[in-house]
Design a protein around this motif. Structure first.
Motif, PDB file in Angstrom:
ATOM      1  N   GLU A 355      48.078  38.252   7.471  1.00  0.00           N
ATOM      2  CA  GLU A 355      49.134  37.627   6.675  1.00  0.00           C
ATOM      3  C   GLU A 355      49.144  36.113   6.858  1.00  0.00           C
ATOM      4  O   GLU A 355      49.275  35.351   5.888  1.00  0.00           O
ATOM      5  CB  GLU A 355      50.489  38.217   7.056  1.00  0.00           C
ATOM      6  N   GLU A 356      48.981  35.662   8.096  1.00  0.00           N
ATOM      7  CA  GLU A 356      48.924  34.220   8.368  1.00  0.00           C
ATOM      8  C   GLU A 356      47.738  33.581   7.657  1.00  0.00           C
ATOM      9  O   GLU A 356      47.846  32.483   7.084  1.00  0.00           O
ATOM     10  CB  GLU A 356      48.812  34.012   9.880  1.00  0.00           C
ATOM     11  N   THR A 357      46.600  34.274   7.682  1.00  0.00           N
ATOM     12  CA  THR A 357      45.398  33.746   7.029  1.00  0.00           C
ATOM     13  C   THR A 357      45.578  33.674   5.520  1.00  0.00           C
ATOM     14  O   THR A 357      45.168  32.694   4.875  1.00  0.00           O
ATOM     15  CB  THR A 357      44.185  34.628   7.379  1.00  0.00           C
ATOM     16  N   VAL A 358      46.192  34.677   4.934  1.00  0.00           N
ATOM     17  CA  VAL A 358      46.460  34.676   3.490  1.00  0.00           C
ATOM     18  C   VAL A 358      47.327  33.482   3.116  1.00  0.00           C
ATOM     19  O   VAL A 358      47.044  32.765   2.141  1.00  0.00           O
ATOM     20  CB  VAL A 358      47.145  35.995   3.063  1.00  0.00           C
ATOM     21  N   ASN A 359      48.373  33.235   3.880  1.00  0.00           N
ATOM     22  CA  ASN A 359      49.279  32.118   3.576  1.00  0.00           C
ATOM     23  C   ASN A 359      48.543  30.784   3.629  1.00  0.00           C
ATOM     24  O   ASN A 359      48.740  29.920   2.761  1.00  0.00           O
ATOM     25  CB  ASN A 359      50.446  32.115   4.564  1.00  0.00           C
ATOM     26  N   LEU A 360      47.718  30.605   4.643  1.00  0.00           N
ATOM     27  CA  LEU A 360      46.976  29.347   4.779  1.00  0.00           C
ATOM     28  C   LEU A 360      45.968  29.176   3.638  1.00  0.00           C
ATOM     29  O   LEU A 360      45.800  28.075   3.107  1.00  0.00           O
ATOM     30  CB  LEU A 360      46.254  29.298   6.125  1.00  0.00           C
ATOM     31  N   ALA A 361      45.297  30.249   3.266  1.00  0.00           N
ATOM     32  CA  ALA A 361      44.304  30.164   2.190  1.00  0.00           C
ATOM     33  C   ALA A 361      44.953  29.787   0.868  1.00  0.00           C
ATOM     34  O   ALA A 361      44.429  28.957   0.109  1.00  0.00           O
ATOM     35  CB  ALA A 361      43.556  31.487   2.062  1.00  0.00           C
ATOM     36  N   LEU A 362      46.101  30.384   0.567  1.00  0.00           N
ATOM     37  CA  LEU A 362      46.786  30.075  -0.689  1.00  0.00           C
ATOM     38  C   LEU A 362      47.281  28.634  -0.722  1.00  0.00           C
ATOM     39  O   LEU A 362      47.356  28.013  -1.788  1.00  0.00           O
ATOM     40  CB  LEU A 362      47.956  31.035  -0.889  1.00  0.00           C
ATOM     41  N   ALA A 363      47.614  28.071   0.439  1.00  0.00           N
ATOM     42  CA  ALA A 363      48.111  26.693   0.508  1.00  0.00           C
ATOM     43  C   ALA A 363      46.986  25.669   0.564  1.00  0.00           C
ATOM     44  O   ALA A 363      47.241  24.469   0.399  1.00  0.00           O
ATOM     45  CB  ALA A 363      49.009  26.532   1.740  1.00  0.00           C
ATOM     46  N   ASP A 364      45.752  26.118   0.782  1.00  0.00           N
ATOM     47  CA  ASP A 364      44.631  25.186   0.916  1.00  0.00           C
ATOM     48  C   ASP A 364      44.341  24.498  -0.428  1.00  0.00           C
ATOM     49  O   ASP A 364      44.340  25.153  -1.473  1.00  0.00           O
ATOM     50  CB  ASP A 364      43.385  25.938   1.390  1.00  0.00           C
ATOM     51  N   PRO A 365      44.090  23.182  -0.432  1.00  0.00           N
ATOM     52  CA  PRO A 365      43.819  22.480  -1.697  1.00  0.00           C
ATOM     53  C   PRO A 365      42.632  23.033  -2.471  1.00  0.00           C
ATOM     54  O   PRO A 365      42.591  22.916  -3.696  1.00  0.00           O
ATOM     55  CB  PRO A 365      43.563  21.042  -1.237  1.00  0.00           C
ATOM     56  N   CYS A 366      41.655  23.638  -1.774  1.00  0.00           N
ATOM     57  CA  CYS A 366      40.479  24.164  -2.468  1.00  0.00           C
ATOM     58  C   CYS A 366      40.816  25.372  -3.347  1.00  0.00           C
ATOM     59  O   CYS A 366      40.083  25.682  -4.291  1.00  0.00           O
ATOM     60  CB  CYS A 366      39.404  24.561  -1.458  1.00  0.00           C
ATOM     61  N   ALA A 367      41.903  26.047  -3.040  1.00  0.00           N
ATOM     62  CA  ALA A 367      42.243  27.265  -3.780  1.00  0.00           C
ATOM     63  C   ALA A 367      42.476  26.994  -5.257  1.00  0.00           C
ATOM     64  O   ALA A 367      42.163  27.834  -6.115  1.00  0.00           O
ATOM     65  CB  ALA A 367      43.474  27.922  -3.157  1.00  0.00           C
ATOM     66  N   ALA A 368      43.012  25.834  -5.572  1.00  0.00           N
ATOM     67  CA  ALA A 368      43.405  25.546  -6.955  1.00  0.00           C
ATOM     68  C   ALA A 368      42.223  25.465  -7.900  1.00  0.00           C
ATOM     69  O   ALA A 368      42.388  25.669  -9.110  1.00  0.00           O
ATOM     70  CB  ALA A 368      44.190  24.242  -7.001  1.00  0.00           C
ATOM     71  N   ALA A 369      41.027  25.166  -7.401  1.00  0.00           N
ATOM     72  CA  ALA A 369      39.869  24.986  -8.276  1.00  0.00           C
ATOM     73  C   ALA A 369      39.059  26.262  -8.470  1.00  0.00           C
ATOM     74  O   ALA A 369      38.037  26.250  -9.166  1.00  0.00           O
ATOM     75  CB  ALA A 369      38.967  23.886  -7.720  1.00  0.00           C
ATOM     76  N   ASN A 370      39.473  27.364  -7.890  1.00  0.00           N
ATOM     77  CA  ASN A 370      38.718  28.605  -8.028  1.00  0.00           C
ATOM     78  C   ASN A 370      38.740  29.096  -9.476  1.00  0.00           C
ATOM     79  O   ASN A 370      39.771  29.017 -10.144  1.00  0.00           O
ATOM     80  CB  ASN A 370      39.303  29.687  -7.114  1.00  0.00           C
TER      81      ASN A 370
END
Length: 389
Positions: A355-370
């Motif tokens: 759950e902690e990893t999911v939250n961090l991944a969604l907040a990462d700036p790289c996520a928006a360009a997927n």
């Protein structure tokens, strides 16, 4: 087939001043002097500092009678505290330039140290979000000479560093254009002794930069060109460098391709990096290996949205199957050839902090360009695919 003659030596402007060619480490004292510096701080990671390669570089400085200091308290996934300690060492030694030596961790930390010497705000104020970069005090700049010893991150040609905030368990991208090194020395001889496993994981990191850049829907044709050429070079050079670490032509090709992929990634990355940043922050796992394991899974996930781009790439690389499925099959086959695990289990990563990893991944700036928008459910599904439960 693209190749670089082993004896080729050239100077390029990128706009970083690039000195490419075998044996160009010997020019380091003259490069430092040309920047008006007389007492550089040599920055590398703790592991590399114990190896003959670092001693060889320091011997070049000593042989020229150049005053210098060394800061080696850098670990994989460098932290804000390590950057602060480097700044203190820089100031205490009266240094006037930074020599960044090593792989991604050493180069990123060294660039961050050089940036922070003249800043009054904390490093986290310069995270690559919005216009945070405008907070940087640019009234003074520390010259940086970067010498990569791996062909992976391409940080020697990048304008950012990835630094871990241990208080918040987050990897943060610190960005400003003045972080671009003044000179990059691409000497393939510095990568000849890189072990096969590190050759594989760092090379897959470079491939990941180029491939995620290519399929992100952002518009940047110049970055696309760099990404495609990097992929073309890596396809042939990485298996060669893995099979024969002394193949100087393959090592040279990988160094150039790694740098090109780093420049290209300003277009944007995607879920591979969002996930690997999160996993690296939570589990302190090596970034390149995380990317290598994640890449085939994430490209498969993105196929529906990225099929035209993946099909075009399959044609460029002359893959047996000209489709997104063909690219995924190539990546999986390359992973197996390089001895990369299929899942994160060999790294000792389990689902206890999912759950902690999911939250961090969604907040990462790289996520928006997927290419496919990421949701809590899709990120969790991707992680479960690579973390056996």
């Amino acid at each position: 087939m693209f190749d670089i003659p082993p004896g080729l030596s050239r100077n390029w402007s990128w706009p970083t001043d690039i000195r490419f060619g075998a044996g160009r480490l010997a020019e380091l004292p003259d490069i430092v002097a040309g920047l008006g510096a007389r007492n550089p701080l040599f920055v590398t990671d703790a592991g590399l500092a114990r190896l003959p390669l670092a001693a060889r570089a320091l011997a070049v400085l000593e042989g020229a009678g150049l005053a210098h200091g060394a800061f080696t308290d850098i670990q994989p996934n460098p932290t804000g505290a390590q950057v602060s300690a480097g700044v203190e060492a820089f100031r205490a030694g009266g240094h006037d330039a930074v020599i960044a030596f090593g792989g991604g961790s050493g180069l990123d930390a060294a660039k961050a140290i050089a940036l922070m010497v003249h800043q009054s705000r904390p490093i986290w104020d310069f995270e690559d979000v919005g216009d945070n970069w405008t907070r940087v005090d640019t009234s003074a700049r520390v010259p940086v000479v970067a010498l990569p010893t791996t062909a992976g991150t391409g940080s020697e040609l990048g304008r950012s560093s990835v630094i871990t905030d241990t208080a918040r368990h987050r990897k943060m991208i610190i960005f400003h254009p003045i972080m671009l090194p003044h000179v990059a020395v691409l000497d393939p001889e510095l990568t000849l002794d890189l072990p096969p496993a590190l050759t594989a994981s760092t090379g897959m990191d470079a491939l990941c930069h180029a491939l995620e850049t290519w399929i992100t829907p952002n518009f940047h044709p110049m970055a696309d060109g760099l990404a495609l050429q990097a992929l073309r070079m890596i396809r042939t050079a990485l298996p060669r460098a893995f099979a024969d670490g002394q193949d100087l032509g393959a090592r040279a090709q990988m160094l150039v391709a790694s740098g090109m992929a780093c420049v290209a990634l300003q277009k944007g990355l995607g879920a591979v990096h969002a996930l690997s940043h999160a996993l690296g922050a939570v589990h302190d796992a090596p970034h390149g290996l995380l990317n290598a394991i994640l890449l085939p899974h994430v490209i498969g996930f993105n196929r529906a949205a990225a099929e035209p781009r993946l099909t075009e790439l399959a044609g460029l690389l002359d893959l047996p199957e000209r489709s997104g499925a063909g690219v995924v099959a190539w990546l999986a086959g390359l992973r197996d050839t390089l001895g990369i695990p299929e899942t994160l289990a060999p790294l000792g990563i389990d689902r206890s902090r999912l759950e902690e990893t999911v939250n961090l991944a969604l907040a990462d700036p790289c996520a928006a360009a997927n290419p496919v928008p990421l949701t809590r459910d899709t990120v969790a599904a991707l992680l479960r695919a690579v973390i056996p439960g």
